[in-house]
Motif scaffolding. Structure first.
Motif, PDB file in Angstrom:
ATOM      1  N   ASP A 166      55.401   3.103 -51.697  1.00 50.61           N
ATOM      2  CA  ASP A 166      56.825   2.873 -51.492  1.00 50.61           C
ATOM      3  C   ASP A 166      57.028   2.456 -50.033  1.00 50.61           C
ATOM      4  O   ASP A 166      56.839   3.247 -49.109  1.00 50.61           O
ATOM      5  N   VAL A 168      59.655   1.816 -48.366  1.00 43.72           N
ATOM      6  CA  VAL A 168      60.769   2.466 -47.668  1.00 43.72           C
ATOM      7  C   VAL A 168      60.273   3.740 -46.991  1.00 43.72           C
ATOM      8  O   VAL A 168      60.633   4.048 -45.860  1.00 43.72           O
ATOM      9  N   LEU A 169      59.416   4.437 -47.689  1.00 50.84           N
ATOM     10  CA  LEU A 169      58.875   5.695 -47.171  1.00 50.84           C
ATOM     11  C   LEU A 169      57.681   5.466 -46.238  1.00 50.84           C
ATOM     12  O   LEU A 169      57.287   6.353 -45.486  1.00 50.84           O
ATOM     13  N   LEU A 174      54.443  -1.558 -44.296  1.00 50.51           N
ATOM     14  CA  LEU A 174      55.191  -2.817 -44.219  1.00 50.51           C
ATOM     15  C   LEU A 174      54.761  -3.594 -42.975  1.00 50.51           C
ATOM     16  O   LEU A 174      54.530  -4.802 -43.027  1.00 50.51           O
ATOM     17  N   PRO A 212      58.523  -7.345 -50.510  1.00 54.11           N
ATOM     18  CA  PRO A 212      59.657  -8.096 -49.940  1.00 54.11           C
ATOM     19  C   PRO A 212      59.290  -9.513 -49.511  1.00 54.11           C
ATOM     20  O   PRO A 212      60.167 -10.298 -49.216  1.00 54.11           O
TER      21      PRO A 212
ATOM     22  N   LYS B 165      64.427   6.482 -54.995  1.00 59.05           N
ATOM     23  CA  LYS B 165      63.015   6.758 -55.262  1.00 59.05           C
ATOM     24  C   LYS B 165      62.270   5.442 -55.422  1.00 59.05           C
ATOM     25  O   LYS B 165      62.880   4.407 -55.650  1.00 59.05           O
ATOM     26  N   ASP B 166      60.968   5.522 -55.342  1.00 59.86           N
ATOM     27  CA  ASP B 166      60.096   4.389 -55.601  1.00 59.86           C
ATOM     28  C   ASP B 166      60.193   4.060 -57.092  1.00 59.86           C
ATOM     29  O   ASP B 166      59.746   4.833 -57.943  1.00 59.86           O
ATOM     30  N   TYR B 205      62.273  -4.740 -43.829  1.00 55.31           N
ATOM     31  CA  TYR B 205      62.641  -3.369 -44.199  1.00 55.31           C
ATOM     32  C   TYR B 205      63.922  -3.381 -45.040  1.00 55.31           C
ATOM     33  O   TYR B 205      63.993  -2.719 -46.078  1.00 55.31           O
ATOM     34  N   SER B 208      63.136  -4.403 -48.423  1.00 57.44           N
ATOM     35  CA  SER B 208      62.410  -3.400 -49.210  1.00 57.44           C
ATOM     36  C   SER B 208      63.312  -2.254 -49.662  1.00 57.44           C
ATOM     37  O   SER B 208      63.012  -1.557 -50.629  1.00 57.44           O
ATOM     38  N   VAL B 209      64.429  -2.067 -48.963  1.00 55.95           N
ATOM     39  CA  VAL B 209      65.367  -0.998 -49.316  1.00 55.95           C
ATOM     40  C   VAL B 209      66.193  -1.381 -50.556  1.00 55.95           C
ATOM     41  O   VAL B 209      66.642  -0.520 -51.303  1.00 55.95           O
ATOM     42  N   ARG B 269      63.901  13.211 -46.927  1.00 58.12           N
ATOM     43  CA  ARG B 269      62.965  12.501 -46.059  1.00 58.12           C
ATOM     44  C   ARG B 269      63.153  10.975 -46.198  1.00 58.12           C
ATOM     45  O   ARG B 269      63.222  10.246 -45.214  1.00 58.12           O
ATOM     46  N   ARG B 270      63.268  10.520 -47.435  1.00 58.89           N
ATOM     47  CA  ARG B 270      63.411   9.078 -47.686  1.00 58.89           C
ATOM     48  C   ARG B 270      64.768   8.575 -47.170  1.00 58.89           C
ATOM     49  O   ARG B 270      64.862   7.535 -46.512  1.00 58.89           O
ATOM     50  N   LEU B 273      64.861   8.255 -43.424  1.00 54.15           N
ATOM     51  CA  LEU B 273      64.175   7.044 -42.961  1.00 54.15           C
ATOM     52  C   LEU B 273      65.065   5.809 -43.105  1.00 54.15           C
ATOM     53  O   LEU B 273      65.132   4.973 -42.203  1.00 54.15           O
TER      54      LEU B 273
END
Lengths: 310, 310
Positions: A166, A168-169, A174, A212, B165-166, B205, B208-209, B269-270, B273
C-alpha cells in the motif's frame, strides 16, 4: 488482463505445428526475426497472427528480459497443450508460457508471456501479455505489460510496475520505485501519441492494482488519418516498453531489499490475492467464452498451478 | 489540494469585514443565497471572489453536508485570524473552517472547508476545497472535493471517496464502497462534458491516495467556444458533486462498521500519514509563496492541530 506466449529462444512449440488461422496478419519479413536470431531463434513462428510491429514489440520486450533475467529462470513449467491451444472452430488461438525463477538467488517468482488471437464478429482481436512476478525475498514491484488490438486503428496499452505494498502507508516505496526511477516520464512520452487517451479498465480491482504511474492508454487512430498503427507500435510504443522493462530489471529484479519474516508473509498474502482476483476477473470470465470450457479449464489450471493459488 | 471556507450557516467571519479584493468576480444575485437562507444564512458574504456558479457549487455541497451531518458537528475549531486571512499586498485571500465531530456517536473526525482567491500574473486563481474526514470508529472512506479555476475557461476537479485501506488487500472494501454504491457512474457522467480530460496530479502521493473511481478531471473550454464554464459548473458539476456528497453521507458517514482495536490503530496510522503528507506536499509548499511565511505558518499550524499531527 488476458494472458499468453512462448518467449524462450531455445524452446519450440509442440509439433506438428498448428495450421495458420483463417486471417494471418503477419508477414515473415519482420525485423523481430533478427531479434530472435540474436537470442538463439525458435519461438517466433508462434506469433503468426500478430501484425509485424506488434510481434516485434513483444519480441523486443522478451529479448530484453531474456538478456538480463535469462539465467535466473528455469525452463517452461507449462504442458504442451497449454503452451499452444485453440478452440474447436479454429477461430481462436492462444499460446502461453510460464517460466519459474531458479530456486536460489533469484528474486523472480515467474515470468508469464502469452498471446491470443481471435476472429470475432467485429474483426480480429489480438492480446499479448507479459507478467513478471517477483517472489517474497523482495518487496520490489512486479511488471505488467499488455497490448490489446481490436482493430487496425485501435490499441489499448497497459504497462506498469505493480506495487507490492500500500503506497499510502509506505511512501518510501513510492519514492524508491516510482519517483527516483522517473518512470512517469514514460507515461508522459506515450501520452503525446496522436489519439492517445487515458484508459480505465471496467474492473475496479484491476484499477486498484495499478500504480500511480501506470500507463493505461487507449490509442484510437482516425479511420482516414495518415498515422499508421504499425508506425505507432514501432516508433513510439516499442521504445517505451523497452525502457519500462529495463527499469524493472535494473531497479526491481536486481535491487537488494531487506524483507523481514512478517513482511514476507504480508507480501505472499497480497500477491496471492492479486493472482486469484486476476484469474477470477479476467481468465475465468473470458476464456470459456472464447475457447470453450475444456480448453479454458486446462489453461486456467496451468496458470493457477504456476501462481500457486490452487 | 489547497484548502479553505466557512460553511456553517450560524457563524460569521470576524468583523470588521475584509475590504473587497481588487477584482471581485461574484454578483450578489447568485442562487446560492437561497441555499444559504434556507440553512439559516450568514456565511455567503465570505465567498466574494468566486464566480456565482462556483460559489453555488460549494454552497450546495456544504448545505448537503449540513442538512445531514450538522448535528454530528461541533462549532468551528479555527481562530478568527485563520478563518479569514490575506497577504500583505491584499492580492491573495483565503478562508478556512474546520469543525470537529461530536465526541460521542459521530463517525466524523472533522469537516474542513476552504476557499482561496489569488490574483496572480497570469490571472485569478480560485480554489475551493471540502474535506470530510472520518474517525477510527469506522473504516469507511473519507470525502474529498476540490475545484481549481485558474482561468474562466479552465477547471480542475477532484471528487473522491478516499480509501481507508489498501483496496488490493481488502477487495470487500472495494465492493462495499465503490462497486455497490455505483459511484463510478458519477465519473462517467462528468467525463462526457465537452473539453473534459482525465487529470493527473504532479504529486504521485496524491495520485496514490485516490480511489479507482476518483473523479480527477481537467475541463478546458475553447476560448471562442459556445460552452460557458458557469453553465458547466451549474448544470454538470454541481449535480454530480451533490450525488457524491450524498453517497458519502449515506454509505460512509452513516454506515455501521465493526472495527477491531488492531484495525483502529492501523486506520489511525494510515490517516495520519495522509494528513501529514497532504500538509507537506500541498500547504507547506504553496501557502508561504502566496501568503508570506507568517500567515502561512498560522494557517498550517491550525490545520495541523485539527489534523492532530502536531
Amino acid at each position: 488482463m488476458l494472458l499468453l506466449p512462448a518467449f524462450h529462444p531455445s524452446r519450440r512449440f509442440p509439433s506438428p505445428p498448428l495450421p495458420p488461422l483463417r486471417r494471418p496478419m503477419a508477414s515473415s519479413s519482420s525485423s523481430s526475426e533478427r531479434v530472435v536470431a540474436a537470442g538463439g531463434g525458435g519461438w517466433l513462428p508462434e506469433f503468426p497472427n500478430l501484425s509485424p510491429s506488434h510481434r516485434d514489440l513483444m519480441a523486443g520486450i522478451l529479448s530484453e528480459i531474456d538478456s538480463r533475467a535469462g539465467p535466473l529462470l528455469l525452463p517452461s513449467s507449462v504442458p504442451a497443450d497449454v503452451r499452444s491451444f485453440e478452440n474447436e472452430q479454429g477461430t481462436c488461438r492462444g499460446a502461453l508460457d510460464i517460466r519459474p525463477g531458479v530456486v536460489d538467488g533469484s528474486t523472480i517468482d515467474f515470468i508469464l508471456a502469452s498471446w491470443l488471437h481471435c476472429e470475432l464478429p467485429f474483426g480480429a482481436l489480438d492480446i499479448t501479455t507479459m507478467f513478471g512476478f517477483l517472489n517474497a525475498t523482495t518487496d520490489a514491484p512486479h511488471l505488467l505489460m499488455e497490448f490489446i488490438q481490436s482493430s487496425p486503428k485501435s490499441l489499448i496499452i497497459f504497462m506498469d510496475l505493480l506495487p507490492r505494498k500500500d503506497l499510502v502507508l509506505h511512501p518510501d516505496h513510492l519514492t524508491t520505485f516510482y519517483e527516483d526511477t522517473h518512470i512517469d516520464k514514460q507515461r508522459l512520452e506515450l501520452k503525446k501519441v496522436t489519439g492517445a487517451l487515458p484508459y480505465f479498465s471496467n474492473s475496479l480491482y484491476i484499477r486498484s492494482v495499478l500504480s500511480p504511474t501506470a500507463i493505461a492508454l487507449n490509442i484510437s487512430l482516425a479511420e482516414d488519418g495518415e498515422v499508421n498503427m504499425e508506425e505507432v507500435l514501432r516508433d513510439r510504443v516499442s521504445p517505451v516498453s523497452k525502457e519500462v522493462a529495463r527499469t524493472w530489471l535494473d531497479k526491481c529484479v536486481c535491487s537488494e531489499r531487506v524483507v523481514s519474516e512478517v513482511e514476507r508473509a504480508d507480501l505472499v498474502r497480497r500477491d496471492s490475492l492479486i493472482k486469484t482476483k486476476t484469474v477470477e476477473i479476467d481468465l475465468a470470465a473470458n476464456l470459456p467464452r472464447l475457447f470453450g470450457p475444456d480448453v479454458a479449464e486446462r489453461v486456467v489450471e496451468a496458470i493457477q498451478k504456476a501462481f500457486k493459488i490452487k
